[in-house]
Design a protein around this motif. Structure first.
Motif, PDB file in Angstrom:
ATOM      1  N   SER A 111      48.396 -35.399   8.792  1.00  0.00           N
ATOM      2  CA  SER A 111      48.172 -36.580   7.966  1.00  0.00           C
ATOM      3  C   SER A 111      47.251 -37.533   8.740  1.00  0.00           C
ATOM      4  O   SER A 111      46.291 -37.088   9.354  1.00  0.00           O
ATOM      5  CB  SER A 111      49.516 -37.233   7.611  1.00  0.00           C
ATOM      6  OG  SER A 111      49.334 -38.321   6.736  1.00  0.00           O
ATOM      7  N   ALA A 112      47.531 -38.799   8.712  1.00  0.00           N
ATOM      8  CA  ALA A 112      46.687 -39.770   9.427  1.00  0.00           C
ATOM      9  C   ALA A 112      47.498 -41.004   9.754  1.00  0.00           C
ATOM     10  O   ALA A 112      48.414 -41.389   9.005  1.00  0.00           O
ATOM     11  CB  ALA A 112      45.479 -40.155   8.579  1.00  0.00           C
ATOM     12  N   ASP A 137      50.229 -44.531   3.961  1.00  0.00           N
ATOM     13  CA  ASP A 137      51.187 -45.376   3.243  1.00  0.00           C
ATOM     14  C   ASP A 137      50.869 -45.317   1.752  1.00  0.00           C
ATOM     15  O   ASP A 137      49.769 -45.723   1.338  1.00  0.00           O
ATOM     16  CB  ASP A 137      51.100 -46.814   3.743  1.00  0.00           C
ATOM     17  CG  ASP A 137      52.154 -47.724   3.131  1.00  0.00           C
ATOM     18  OD1 ASP A 137      52.779 -47.352   2.133  1.00  0.00           O
ATOM     19  OD2 ASP A 137      52.336 -48.834   3.663  1.00  0.00           O
ATOM     20  N   PRO A 138      51.785 -44.813   0.939  1.00  0.00           N
ATOM     21  CA  PRO A 138      51.506 -44.714  -0.504  1.00  0.00           C
ATOM     22  C   PRO A 138      51.301 -46.062  -1.179  1.00  0.00           C
ATOM     23  O   PRO A 138      50.815 -46.130  -2.303  1.00  0.00           O
ATOM     24  CB  PRO A 138      52.750 -44.000  -1.052  1.00  0.00           C
ATOM     25  CG  PRO A 138      53.824 -44.272  -0.047  1.00  0.00           C
ATOM     26  CD  PRO A 138      53.119 -44.319   1.272  1.00  0.00           C
ATOM     27  N   LYS A 156      46.785 -40.342   1.758  1.00  0.00           N
ATOM     28  CA  LYS A 156      47.560 -39.643   2.777  1.00  0.00           C
ATOM     29  C   LYS A 156      49.052 -39.940   2.636  1.00  0.00           C
ATOM     30  O   LYS A 156      49.901 -39.055   2.811  1.00  0.00           O
ATOM     31  CB  LYS A 156      47.072 -40.051   4.167  1.00  0.00           C
ATOM     32  CG  LYS A 156      45.685 -39.521   4.528  1.00  0.00           C
ATOM     33  CD  LYS A 156      45.671 -38.010   4.574  1.00  0.00           C
ATOM     34  CE  LYS A 156      44.339 -37.467   5.071  1.00  0.00           C
ATOM     35  NZ  LYS A 156      44.292 -35.986   5.084  1.00  0.00           N
ATOM     36  N   GLY A 157      49.375 -41.197   2.325  1.00  0.00           N
ATOM     37  CA  GLY A 157      50.770 -41.567   2.130  1.00  0.00           C
ATOM     38  C   GLY A 157      51.390 -40.868   0.929  1.00  0.00           C
ATOM     39  O   GLY A 157      52.551 -40.428   0.977  1.00  0.00           O
ATOM     40  N   THR A 185      50.434 -38.019  -0.243  1.00  0.00           N
ATOM     41  CA  THR A 185      50.567 -36.612   0.128  1.00  0.00           C
ATOM     42  C   THR A 185      51.849 -36.394   0.922  1.00  0.00           C
ATOM     43  O   THR A 185      52.622 -35.461   0.647  1.00  0.00           O
ATOM     44  CB  THR A 185      49.354 -36.156   0.961  1.00  0.00           C
ATOM     45  OG1 THR A 185      48.160 -36.382   0.216  1.00  0.00           O
ATOM     46  CG2 THR A 185      49.458 -34.665   1.295  1.00  0.00           C
ATOM     47  N   GLU A 186      52.098 -37.260   1.901  1.00  0.00           N
ATOM     48  CA  GLU A 186      53.331 -37.160   2.677  1.00  0.00           C
ATOM     49  C   GLU A 186      54.558 -37.298   1.763  1.00  0.00           C
ATOM     50  O   GLU A 186      55.517 -36.529   1.862  1.00  0.00           O
ATOM     51  CB  GLU A 186      53.370 -38.250   3.743  1.00  0.00           C
ATOM     52  CG  GLU A 186      52.382 -38.072   4.871  1.00  0.00           C
ATOM     53  CD  GLU A 186      52.578 -39.130   5.952  1.00  0.00           C
ATOM     54  OE1 GLU A 186      53.587 -39.867   5.889  1.00  0.00           O
ATOM     55  OE2 GLU A 186      51.723 -39.222   6.855  1.00  0.00           O
ATOM     56  N   ARG A 187      54.530 -38.294   0.907  1.00  0.00           N
ATOM     57  CA  ARG A 187      55.661 -38.556   0.006  1.00  0.00           C
ATOM     58  C   ARG A 187      55.954 -37.360  -0.894  1.00  0.00           C
ATOM     59  O   ARG A 187      57.110 -36.931  -1.028  1.00  0.00           O
ATOM     60  CB  ARG A 187      55.340 -39.784  -0.843  1.00  0.00           C
ATOM     61  CG  ARG A 187      56.409 -40.159  -1.861  1.00  0.00           C
ATOM     62  CD  ARG A 187      55.820 -41.065  -2.927  1.00  0.00           C
ATOM     63  NE  ARG A 187      54.768 -40.387  -3.705  1.00  0.00           N
ATOM     64  CZ  ARG A 187      53.865 -41.027  -4.447  1.00  0.00           C
ATOM     65  NH1 ARG A 187      53.856 -42.355  -4.501  1.00  0.00           N
ATOM     66  NH2 ARG A 187      52.958 -40.338  -5.142  1.00  0.00           N
ATOM     67  N   ASP A 188      54.913 -36.799  -1.484  1.00  0.00           N
ATOM     68  CA  ASP A 188      55.112 -35.727  -2.454  1.00  0.00           C
ATOM     69  C   ASP A 188      55.506 -34.417  -1.786  1.00  0.00           C
ATOM     70  O   ASP A 188      56.301 -33.645  -2.339  1.00  0.00           O
ATOM     71  CB  ASP A 188      53.844 -35.553  -3.303  1.00  0.00           C
ATOM     72  CG  ASP A 188      53.547 -36.789  -4.155  1.00  0.00           C
ATOM     73  OD1 ASP A 188      54.477 -37.618  -4.338  1.00  0.00           O
ATOM     74  OD2 ASP A 188      52.398 -36.930  -4.609  1.00  0.00           O
ATOM     75  N   ILE A 189      54.979 -34.154  -0.596  1.00  0.00           N
ATOM     76  CA  ILE A 189      55.383 -32.949   0.122  1.00  0.00           C
ATOM     77  C   ILE A 189      56.812 -33.102   0.645  1.00  0.00           C
ATOM     78  O   ILE A 189      57.585 -32.135   0.655  1.00  0.00           O
ATOM     79  CB  ILE A 189      54.396 -32.627   1.254  1.00  0.00           C
ATOM     80  CG1 ILE A 189      53.075 -32.136   0.645  1.00  0.00           C
ATOM     81  CG2 ILE A 189      54.963 -31.581   2.212  1.00  0.00           C
ATOM     82  CD1 ILE A 189      51.990 -31.811   1.654  1.00  0.00           C
ATOM     83  N   SER A 190      57.187 -34.305   1.031  1.00  0.00           N
ATOM     84  CA  SER A 190      58.569 -34.545   1.456  1.00  0.00           C
ATOM     85  C   SER A 190      59.545 -34.214   0.331  1.00  0.00           C
ATOM     86  O   SER A 190      60.652 -33.719   0.575  1.00  0.00           O
ATOM     87  CB  SER A 190      58.747 -36.007   1.883  1.00  0.00           C
ATOM     88  OG  SER A 190      57.980 -36.310   3.028  1.00  0.00           O
ATOM     89  N   ALA A 191      59.125 -34.469  -0.913  1.00  0.00           N
ATOM     90  CA  ALA A 191      59.994 -34.221  -2.063  1.00  0.00           C
ATOM     91  C   ALA A 191      60.153 -32.738  -2.390  1.00  0.00           C
ATOM     92  O   ALA A 191      61.052 -32.371  -3.152  1.00  0.00           O
ATOM     93  CB  ALA A 191      59.447 -34.966  -3.285  1.00  0.00           C
TER      94      ALA A 191
END
Length: 213
Positions: free
Chosen positions: A107-108, A112-113, A123-124, A126-132
């Motif tokens: 990520s980077a 932050d979404p 990037k935020g 992306t992190e949020r959706d992959i975490s789900a």
């Protein structure tokens, strides 16, 4: 399984994975043939638009995602979002469906979404959706400026590398996370983190990456 093997981190990571005795095969998903031969290497040609065609072949325990582009290469924001968000999410969803338990994501810093900055918000998200998606082991790497030998010349980044060489020692405490870092260090940390079988989501900044290495 490795997505993004042609980038700065991905190319270094591929070498680590091929040398790692913990893996008996490394599956690389790429838009073109890498022209690399190795007894453990399996190459599958696909991109975001065609990945569902090879869905049944996306079977691996550990998945490494180094996908990403730049605004210069992809000025259209919708296309940029597809590469940096939609493709990693598709990779995560399809491999999880096929039994993957670990996902390592580049990520980077500042992701932050809720950010007003397009790149950091993307990037935020992306992190949020992959975490789900629900991996047992999710490792998210948030490097600052990456250093290393790139295939193409990037004038601004070359200047930035020189600047960070000077200011890195002055970035201390919580500011350490903003230090530039060799892409090879991130790659090595990703390989090492994948061997840690403690369930949960883990986020790595500069100091964390250095400690994993």
């Amino acid at each position: 399984m490795l997505f993004g093997a042609t980038g700065l981190i991905g190319a270094a990571l591929l070498r680590h994975l091929l040398d790692n005795p913990a893996y008996d095969r490394i599956i690389v998903i790429s838009r073109r043939d890498l022209a690399i031969k190795h007894p453990k290497l399996i190459q599958l040609i696909a991109d975001l638009q065609s990945i569902t065609k090879i869905e049944t072949q996306l079977v691996a325990d550990d998945v490494f995602c180094c996908l990403g582009t730049t605004r210069k290469k992809t000025p259209d924001l919708a296309a940029y979002y597809q590469v940096d968000h939609d493709y990693p999410l598709a990779a995560a969803s399809l491999t999880k469906k096929n039994g993957a338990s670990s996902f390592m994501l580049v990520s980077a810093i500042g992701a932050d979404p809720r950010s007003a900055n397009f790149y950091l918000r993307m990037k935020g998200e992306t992190e949020r959706d992959i975490s789900a998606v629900g991996f047992d082991y999710l490792h998210i790497f948030r490097p600052s400026l990456l250093t290393g030998q790139r295939k193409e010349r990037r004038g601004l980044e070359s200047i930035s590398e020189g600047v960070f060489t000077i200011i890195n020692p002055f970035l201390v405490g919580r500011m350490k996370r903003y230090r530039s870092i060799p892409a090879a260090d991130v790659a090595k940390a990703m390989d090492s983190a994948a061997q840690r079988k403690t369930k949960g989501t883990f986020i790595y900044y500069w100091n964390d990456i250095k400690n994993v290495v």
